[in-house]
Design an enzyme around this catalytic site. Structure first.
Site, PDB file in Angstrom:
ATOM      1  N   TYR A   1      65.438  11.625  52.492  1.00 51.88           N
ATOM      2  CA  TYR A   1      65.092  10.480  53.352  1.00 51.88           C
ATOM      3  C   TYR A   1      63.659  10.024  53.043  1.00 51.88           C
ATOM      4  CZ  TYR A   1      63.310   8.199  57.583  1.00 51.88           C
ATOM      5  OH  TYR A   1      62.689   7.335  58.461  1.00 51.88           O
ATOM      6  N   SER A  17      55.090   6.526  64.501  1.00 56.09           N
ATOM      7  CA  SER A  17      56.245   5.637  64.400  1.00 56.09           C
ATOM      8  C   SER A  17      57.017   5.576  65.719  1.00 56.09           C
ATOM      9  CB  SER A  17      57.180   6.156  63.303  1.00 56.09           C
ATOM     10  OG  SER A  17      58.446   5.533  63.379  1.00 56.09           O
ATOM     11  N   GLN A  72      53.036   2.432  66.112  1.00 58.56           N
ATOM     12  CA  GLN A  72      53.834   1.455  65.365  1.00 58.56           C
ATOM     13  C   GLN A  72      55.060   1.063  66.175  1.00 58.56           C
ATOM     14  OE1 GLN A  72      57.014   2.615  63.589  1.00 58.56           O
ATOM     15  NE2 GLN A  72      57.491   0.438  63.414  1.00 58.56           N
ATOM     16  N   TYR A  81      58.685  -0.952  66.513  1.00 61.19           N
ATOM     17  CA  TYR A  81      59.862  -1.671  66.002  1.00 61.19           C
ATOM     18  C   TYR A  81      60.391  -2.488  67.172  1.00 61.19           C
ATOM     19  CZ  TYR A  81      60.571   0.907  61.601  1.00 61.19           C
ATOM     20  OH  TYR A  81      60.456   1.416  60.337  1.00 61.19           O
ATOM     21  N   THR A 123      55.718  -3.708  63.082  1.00 56.97           N
ATOM     22  CA  THR A 123      56.406  -3.769  61.785  1.00 56.97           C
ATOM     23  C   THR A 123      57.384  -4.940  61.778  1.00 56.97           C
ATOM     24  OG1 THR A 123      56.162  -1.407  61.442  1.00 56.97           O
ATOM     25  CG2 THR A 123      57.904  -2.490  60.192  1.00 56.97           C
ATOM     26  N   ARG A 166      70.139   2.645  52.056  1.00 57.15           N
ATOM     27  CA  ARG A 166      69.538   3.751  51.303  1.00 57.15           C
ATOM     28  C   ARG A 166      70.653   4.722  50.950  1.00 57.15           C
ATOM     29  NH1 ARG A 166      64.903   4.018  55.893  1.00 57.15           N
ATOM     30  NH2 ARG A 166      64.219   1.860  55.653  1.00 57.15           N
ATOM     31  N   LYS A 169      52.506  -5.469  60.113  1.00 52.90           N
ATOM     32  CA  LYS A 169      52.874  -4.657  58.933  1.00 52.90           C
ATOM     33  C   LYS A 169      54.119  -5.211  58.241  1.00 52.90           C
ATOM     34  CE  LYS A 169      53.820   0.171  57.701  1.00 52.90           C
ATOM     35  NZ  LYS A 169      55.210   0.252  57.278  1.00 52.90           N
ATOM     36  N   HIS A 209      57.312  -1.613  52.818  1.00 51.26           N
ATOM     37  CA  HIS A 209      57.944  -0.475  53.493  1.00 51.26           C
ATOM     38  C   HIS A 209      58.248   0.642  52.485  1.00 51.26           C
ATOM     39  CE1 HIS A 209      59.676  -0.033  57.693  1.00 51.26           C
ATOM     40  NE2 HIS A 209      60.030   1.118  57.160  1.00 51.26           N
ATOM     41  N   ARG A 263      61.610   0.636  50.696  1.00 53.48           N
ATOM     42  CA  ARG A 263      62.760   1.141  51.461  1.00 53.48           C
ATOM     43  C   ARG A 263      63.535   0.014  52.130  1.00 53.48           C
ATOM     44  NH1 ARG A 263      61.865   6.531  52.651  1.00 53.48           N
ATOM     45  NH2 ARG A 263      62.654   6.534  54.771  1.00 53.48           N
TER      46      ARG A 263
END
Ligand SMILES: Cc1cc2nc3c(=O)[nH]c(=O)nc-3n(C[C@H](O)[C@H](O)[C@H](O)COP(=O)(O)O)c2cc1C
Length: 293
Positions: free
Chosen positions: A25, A107, A128, A130, A156, A165, A252, A276, A279
């Protein structure tokens, strides 16, 4: 390994000690991983100008970032699931950053909660964010970051839809992780990691589980997060978040000059030129290539 002297040593050690699904990951990018590889390759291409015979006795890396003194102009980037790489990983990283005098960014998708990490973080404690569809949850998260005395909010903007991924799909990295025979055998071969995880109570997404109604365990969490990343995120939301937060705001995931101008117009205090870590949008230019413009 007897002595760890560089980051590559740490990577090798992590590969040996951390279950494969979590190691992969961290050490991967999205889709073809073209942008992921370009990030490194383009960085390596930069050559430094060597000048000599300059008195360097009182040299210093001290600087300021978003108005705060730092030992060097570097911050620890937000990484989800750090507490799965090592038990209480976010707390350990926050302590290391504090010792060095640089900011640590927690995060939204961390294992240790904002409140837990706040007990260990130094003055440079960034959170951070989301943006999720559940805006009431976002409001509570912003308020929790304020209560925890975070010194900046890092919003972000490059994860409205999660990048594909392939390693994660193959390894069954979901919430909860798929306990296939291969994963069970792999974990059995990582006793140091397993003992650490047995010894901590922090094993779920600490900012989410217990803070959203209906999300009380890993099973319901998986369903919730899959629905939550908000594809409608736009500059109007940035304005709303800036107002709600009221403190230093860092945007970001900026790669384009037009977006950088919009960041300035939004009144943000700083921006992070980033893809990122390769990613998200595979095929995007490397972060270092985007930086000069
Ligand atoms: C394992 C891992 C997890 C990450 N999790 C997050 C995250 O939760 N939030 C976020 O904004 N960025 C996350 N990132 C991206 C990093 O913050 C950072 O942008 C990236 O590693 C460096 O690439 P850049 O130079 O393109 O920024 C993650 C990166 C890695 C490697």
């Amino acid at each position: 390994m007897t002595v760890i002297t560089n980051v590559e040593d740490l990577r090798v050690l992590a590969q040996r000690r951390v279950p494969r699904m979590f190691y992969d990951y961290a050490d991967s990018g999205s889709w073809t991983e073209g942008t992921y590889r370009a990030n490194n390759a383009d960085f390596q291409k930069i050559k430094l100008r060597q000048r000599v015979a300059v008195n360097m006795e009182n040299r210093s890396t001290r600087s300021t970032m978003v108005g705060q003194e730092v030992a060097m102009p570097v911050a620890i980037a937000p990484t989800g699931l750090t507490g799965m790489q090592h038990a209480d990983g976010e707390i350990l990283a926050a302590r290391a950053a504090r010792k060095f005098g640089i900011p640590f960014t927690l995060s939204t998708m961390s294992i240790c909660s904002i409140e837990d990490v706040a007990q260990h973080a130094g003055e440079g404690f960034w959170f951070q964010l989301y943006v999720m569809r559940d805006r009431a949850f976002i409001e509570r998260l912003i308020d929790r970051a304020k209560a925890a005395k975070c010194s900046a909010l890092v919003l972000t903007l490059d994860l409205q839809i999660i990048g594909q991924r392939h390693k994660d799909l193959k390894n069954g990295l979901t919430a909860p992780p798929k306990m296939t025979l291969a994963n069970i055998l792999d974990i059995a071969c990582k006793p140091r990691w397993a003992l650490g995880m047995l010894g901590t109570k922090r094993k779920q997404f600490g900012n989410i589980v217990g803070h959203v109604s209906g999300v009380e365990n890993m099973g319901s969490l998986g369903e919730w997060t899959a629905r939550q990343f908000d594809p409608s995120l736009n500059w109007g939301d940035v304005e709303w978040i800036k107002k709600r937060w009221g403190g230093k705001l860092i945007l970001k995931g900026i790669q384009d000059v037009e977006d950088a101008k919009l960041c300035v117009a939004s009144g943000a205090d700083a921006l992070i030129v980033s893809n990122h870590g390769g990613r998200q949008l595979d095929g995007a230019q490397s972060s270092i290539e985007a930086l000069p413009a």
